[in-house]
Scaffold this active site. Structure first.
Site, PDB file in Angstrom:
ATOM      1  N   ARG A   1       0.731  -1.312   0.083  1.00  0.00           N
ATOM      2  CA  ARG A   1      -0.118   0.103   0.035  1.00  0.00           C
ATOM      3  C   ARG A   1       0.851   1.395   0.062  1.00  0.00           C
ATOM      4  O   ARG A   1       0.412   2.424   0.451  1.00  0.00           O
ATOM      5  CB  ARG A   1      -0.910  -0.020   1.207  1.00  0.00           C
ATOM      6  CG  ARG A   1      -1.647  -1.223   1.479  1.00  0.00           C
ATOM      7  CD  ARG A   1      -2.750  -1.326   0.178  1.00  0.00           C
ATOM      8  NE  ARG A   1      -3.863  -2.514   0.486  1.00  0.00           N
ATOM      9  CZ  ARG A   1      -4.331  -3.219  -0.216  1.00  0.00           C
ATOM     10  NH1 ARG A   1      -4.092  -3.066  -1.392  1.00  0.00           N
ATOM     11  NH2 ARG A   1      -5.009  -4.189  -0.003  1.00  0.00           N
TER      12      ARG A   1
ATOM     13  N   ASN B   1      -0.957  -1.922  -7.590  1.00  0.00           N
ATOM     14  CA  ASN B   1      -2.231  -1.093  -7.281  1.00  0.00           C
ATOM     15  C   ASN B   1      -2.003  -0.406  -5.911  1.00  0.00           C
ATOM     16  O   ASN B   1      -2.872  -0.352  -5.256  1.00  0.00           O
ATOM     17  CB  ASN B   1      -3.390  -2.158  -7.085  1.00  0.00           C
ATOM     18  CG  ASN B   1      -3.164  -3.323  -5.943  1.00  0.00           C
ATOM     19  OD1 ASN B   1      -2.196  -3.647  -5.514  1.00  0.00           O
ATOM     20  ND2 ASN B   1      -4.280  -3.881  -5.483  1.00  0.00           N
TER      21      ASN B   1
ATOM     22  N   HIS C   1      -3.922 -11.864 -12.156  1.00  0.00           N
ATOM     23  CA  HIS C   1      -5.157 -12.089 -11.452  1.00  0.00           C
ATOM     24  C   HIS C   1      -6.172 -12.538 -12.322  1.00  0.00           C
ATOM     25  O   HIS C   1      -6.575 -12.127 -13.036  1.00  0.00           O
ATOM     26  CB  HIS C   1      -5.675 -10.985 -10.958  1.00  0.00           C
ATOM     27  CG  HIS C   1      -7.019 -11.207  -9.868  1.00  0.00           C
ATOM     28  ND1 HIS C   1      -7.134 -11.009  -8.697  1.00  0.00           N
ATOM     29  CD2 HIS C   1      -8.134 -11.456 -10.235  1.00  0.00           C
ATOM     30  CE1 HIS C   1      -7.880 -11.305  -8.050  1.00  0.00           C
ATOM     31  NE2 HIS C   1      -8.761 -11.436  -9.133  1.00  0.00           N
TER      32      HIS C   1
ATOM     33  N   HIS D   1      -2.592 -16.717  -6.873  1.00  0.00           N
ATOM     34  CA  HIS D   1      -3.873 -17.413  -6.082  1.00  0.00           C
ATOM     35  C   HIS D   1      -4.845 -18.157  -6.671  1.00  0.00           C
ATOM     36  O   HIS D   1      -6.072 -17.997  -6.765  1.00  0.00           O
ATOM     37  CB  HIS D   1      -4.531 -16.140  -5.251  1.00  0.00           C
ATOM     38  CG  HIS D   1      -4.924 -14.925  -6.169  1.00  0.00           C
ATOM     39  ND1 HIS D   1      -5.432 -15.029  -7.368  1.00  0.00           N
ATOM     40  CD2 HIS D   1      -4.813 -13.597  -5.924  1.00  0.00           C
ATOM     41  CE1 HIS D   1      -5.675 -13.804  -7.875  1.00  0.00           C
ATOM     42  NE2 HIS D   1      -5.135 -13.013  -7.196  1.00  0.00           N
TER      43      HIS D   1
ATOM     44  N   ASP E   1      -0.608 -12.755  -0.969  1.00  0.00           N
ATOM     45  CA  ASP E   1      -1.462 -11.933  -1.242  1.00  0.00           C
ATOM     46  C   ASP E   1      -1.918 -11.105   0.007  1.00  0.00           C
ATOM     47  O   ASP E   1      -3.106 -10.645   0.062  1.00  0.00           O
ATOM     48  CB  ASP E   1      -2.741 -12.538  -2.075  1.00  0.00           C
ATOM     49  CG  ASP E   1      -3.578 -11.734  -3.033  1.00  0.00           C
ATOM     50  OD1 ASP E   1      -2.936 -10.493  -2.923  1.00  0.00           O
ATOM     51  OD2 ASP E   1      -4.668 -11.997  -3.531  1.00  0.00           O
TER      52      ASP E   1
ATOM     53  N   HIS F   1      -6.131  -4.582   4.675  1.00  0.00           N
ATOM     54  CA  HIS F   1      -7.259  -3.382   4.953  1.00  0.00           C
ATOM     55  C   HIS F   1      -7.659  -3.110   6.331  1.00  0.00           C
ATOM     56  O   HIS F   1      -7.371  -3.981   7.189  1.00  0.00           O
ATOM     57  CB  HIS F   1      -8.544  -3.797   4.289  1.00  0.00           C
ATOM     58  CG  HIS F   1      -8.574  -4.090   2.699  1.00  0.00           C
ATOM     59  ND1 HIS F   1      -8.458  -2.840   1.986  1.00  0.00           N
ATOM     60  CD2 HIS F   1      -8.346  -5.182   2.094  1.00  0.00           C
ATOM     61  CE1 HIS F   1      -8.402  -3.419   0.632  1.00  0.00           C
ATOM     62  NE2 HIS F   1      -8.329  -4.829   0.787  1.00  0.00           N
TER      63      HIS F   1
HETATM   64  O1  DOR Z   1      -8.762  -9.921  -2.416  1.00  0.00           O
HETATM   65  C1  DOR Z   1      -8.006  -9.062  -2.974  1.00  0.00           C
HETATM   66  N1  DOR Z   1      -7.246  -8.008  -2.578  1.00  0.00           N
HETATM   67  N2  DOR Z   1      -7.782  -9.575  -4.215  1.00  0.00           N
HETATM   68  C2  DOR Z   1      -6.916  -8.738  -5.098  1.00  0.00           C
HETATM   69  O2  DOR Z   1      -6.625  -9.011  -6.183  1.00  0.00           O
HETATM   70  C3  DOR Z   1      -6.236  -7.319  -4.625  1.00  0.00           C
HETATM   71  C4  DOR Z   1      -6.246  -7.523  -2.911  1.00  0.00           C
HETATM   72  C5  DOR Z   1      -6.013  -6.188  -2.595  1.00  0.00           C
HETATM   73  O3  DOR Z   1      -5.186  -5.447  -3.249  1.00  0.00           O
HETATM   74  O4  DOR Z   1      -6.656  -5.666  -1.763  1.00  0.00           O
HETATM   75 ZN    ZN Z   2      -3.168  -9.455  -4.809  1.00  0.00          ZN
HETATM   76 ZN    ZN Z   3      -5.287 -10.831  -7.041  1.00  0.00          ZN
END
Ligand code: DOR
Ligand code: ZN
Ligand code: ZN
Length: 423
Positions: free
Chosen positions: A63, A93, A177, A222, A288, A292
């Protein structure tokens, strides 16, 4: 052979597929000698402990930059270190997403000097992205065929083909993904059952089939279902599985905290994944790690983001299985150390002369139950509370102790692996 090394570590070590007493001589952060007796200016003995190569997590979301209320590179990498992970590959991301040379370099700058462990950064693929310009700095490329956290998504055939071809030309890994956007239900899900229904195994199968026969080093992230596994047959793709898809399923999962993409599946699915993982049909364990905040996850179901933390728990849970005789030791080392190093071509992942001196040092007698309060991610929660785990007692990165007897010992000396292995 030299007579005295900078540092010699001594103990039971996993060398060439078995555990035996060894001395490992270290010079300039690399393994310089492996012998029954060696002398060092400094000598470290790990009595009754086992020295493994450092683990490599090929899939984390730290993040940073832009979303650092959830995690940053310092907290994420510290959590990794406590799991024995000495190298992580971070996903694009972030904010801004790393999808152009400029945004990619911006991210590199933002996280420089923050990491406790070595790292590689994925560059993100969007239609028209200039992969070639990002390739020299990237550990690999990330392609989302289904929408998830963030806005990275590619659905048009011409864009997919352009990206696959460009990634293949760079000879870097293209991590995917694999959920086909067209098969993902768009009605807002009000609960886990609806979320799972929106994102069925068929979406995974369709995405894998879409890539079948294409060139390059395609890696399926995954893998979540037995059907997805079957679709992988004869593709030549490498693959990853997460600890949550191995150890949690739709019966054990509850609420927004278990909302993740791809979703958790049935017991049968996870048993099939475990068998394939044990057999080496799935190459790597990738956490992965998607931290959050509790606040984000406490929102109404349809708004709560998908993903769960895992970087600090995945390897220790699997290691506890090894200790209990439920998972083969050679396959453990292969999945968490050797295969990621081979697939991403790192000078890491095994105790061999010339490799980086990265180690996780484990006392097999110290099985413990995971307690969230002892974990280091900023997010402050885990679905693995109470799971048996074996955390390393000491961790070494390129010859420097990072963790010594369970406490932080070193400093934040993690480097970008692409940067320091550049020819
Ligand atoms: O559940 C997920 N969270 N799948 C993803 O592909 C991205 C990831 C995230 O970055 O929160
Ligand atoms: Zn991921
Ligand atoms: Zn993913």
């Amino acid at each position: 052979m030299k007579t005295v090394y900078e540092l010699v570590i001594e103990g039971r070590a996993y060398v060439k597929g078995s555990i035996a007493n060894w001395c490992i001589g270290i010079e300039d952060g690399k393994i310089a000698a492996i012998a029954k007796n060696l002398r060092g200016d400094e000598q470290l003995k790990f009595k009754d402990q086992i020295i493994f190569p450092g683990a490599i997590d090929p899939h984390v979301h730290f993040r940073d930059p832009g979303l650092t209320d959830k995690e940053d590179f310092a907290t994420g990498s510290l959590a990794a270190a406590f799991a024995g992970i000495t190298c992580v590959f971070d996903m694009p991301n972030t904010l801004p997403p790393s999808i152009s040379k400029a945004s990619f370099l911006e991210k590199k700058e933002a996280i420089a000097h923050k990491s406790w462990v070595d790292y590689g950064l994925f560059a993100g693929c969007v239609p028209g992205a200039d992969l070639r310009s990002m390739a020299p700095e990237a550990v690999g490329f990330k392609l989302f065929l289904g929408s998830s956290t963030g806005k990275l998504l590619v659905t048009e055939e011409k864009d997919i083909q352009q990206i696959v071809t460009a990634a293949a030309e760079t000879k870097k890994v293209l991590s995917v993904h694999a959920e086909d956007e067209q098969l993902i239900g768009k009605e807002p899900a009000r609960n886990l059952a609806e979320h799972m229904k929106n994102r069925p195994p068929e979406a995974e199968v369709a995405a894998i089939n879409k890539l079948r026969g294409r060139e390059g080093k395609i890696n399926i992230c995954h893998v979540s279902s037995a059907a997805g596994l079957a679709a992988l047959d004869n593709t030549g793709f490498t693959s990853e599985v997460t600890a949550h898809h191995l150890f949690l399923d739709k019966e054990s999962a509850k609420g927004t905290y278990a909302k993740v993409n791809p979703p958790l599946r049935t017991r049968e699915d996870r048993f099939a994944l475990m068998k394939a993982f044990m057999d080496g049909k799935i190459d790597m364990l990738g956490s992965d790690h998607a931290p959050h905040t509790i606040e984000d996850k406490e929102q109404e179901f349809s708004y709560a983001p998908s993903g769960m933390p895992g970087v600090e728990t995945s390897v220790p849970i699997l290691l506890a299985m090894v200790k209990r005789g439920q998972f083969p030791l050679p396959r453990f080392v292969n999945a968490v150390c050797e295969r990621p190093a081979e697939i991403f071509q790192l000078n890491k992942g095994s105790i061999e002369i010339g490799k980086d001196a990265d180690f996780m040092i484990v006392d097999p007698g110290r099985l413990e139950a995971i307690k969230v309060k002892n974990l280091h991610s900023k997010c402050g929660w885990s679905l693995f509370e109470g799971f048996d785990a074996l955390f390393p007692q000491s961790v070494m990165l390129r010859g420097q102790l990072l963790i010594d007897e369970g406490s932080i010992a070193g400093e934040r000396a993690g480097k970008d692996v692409v940067e320091y292995t550049k020819p």
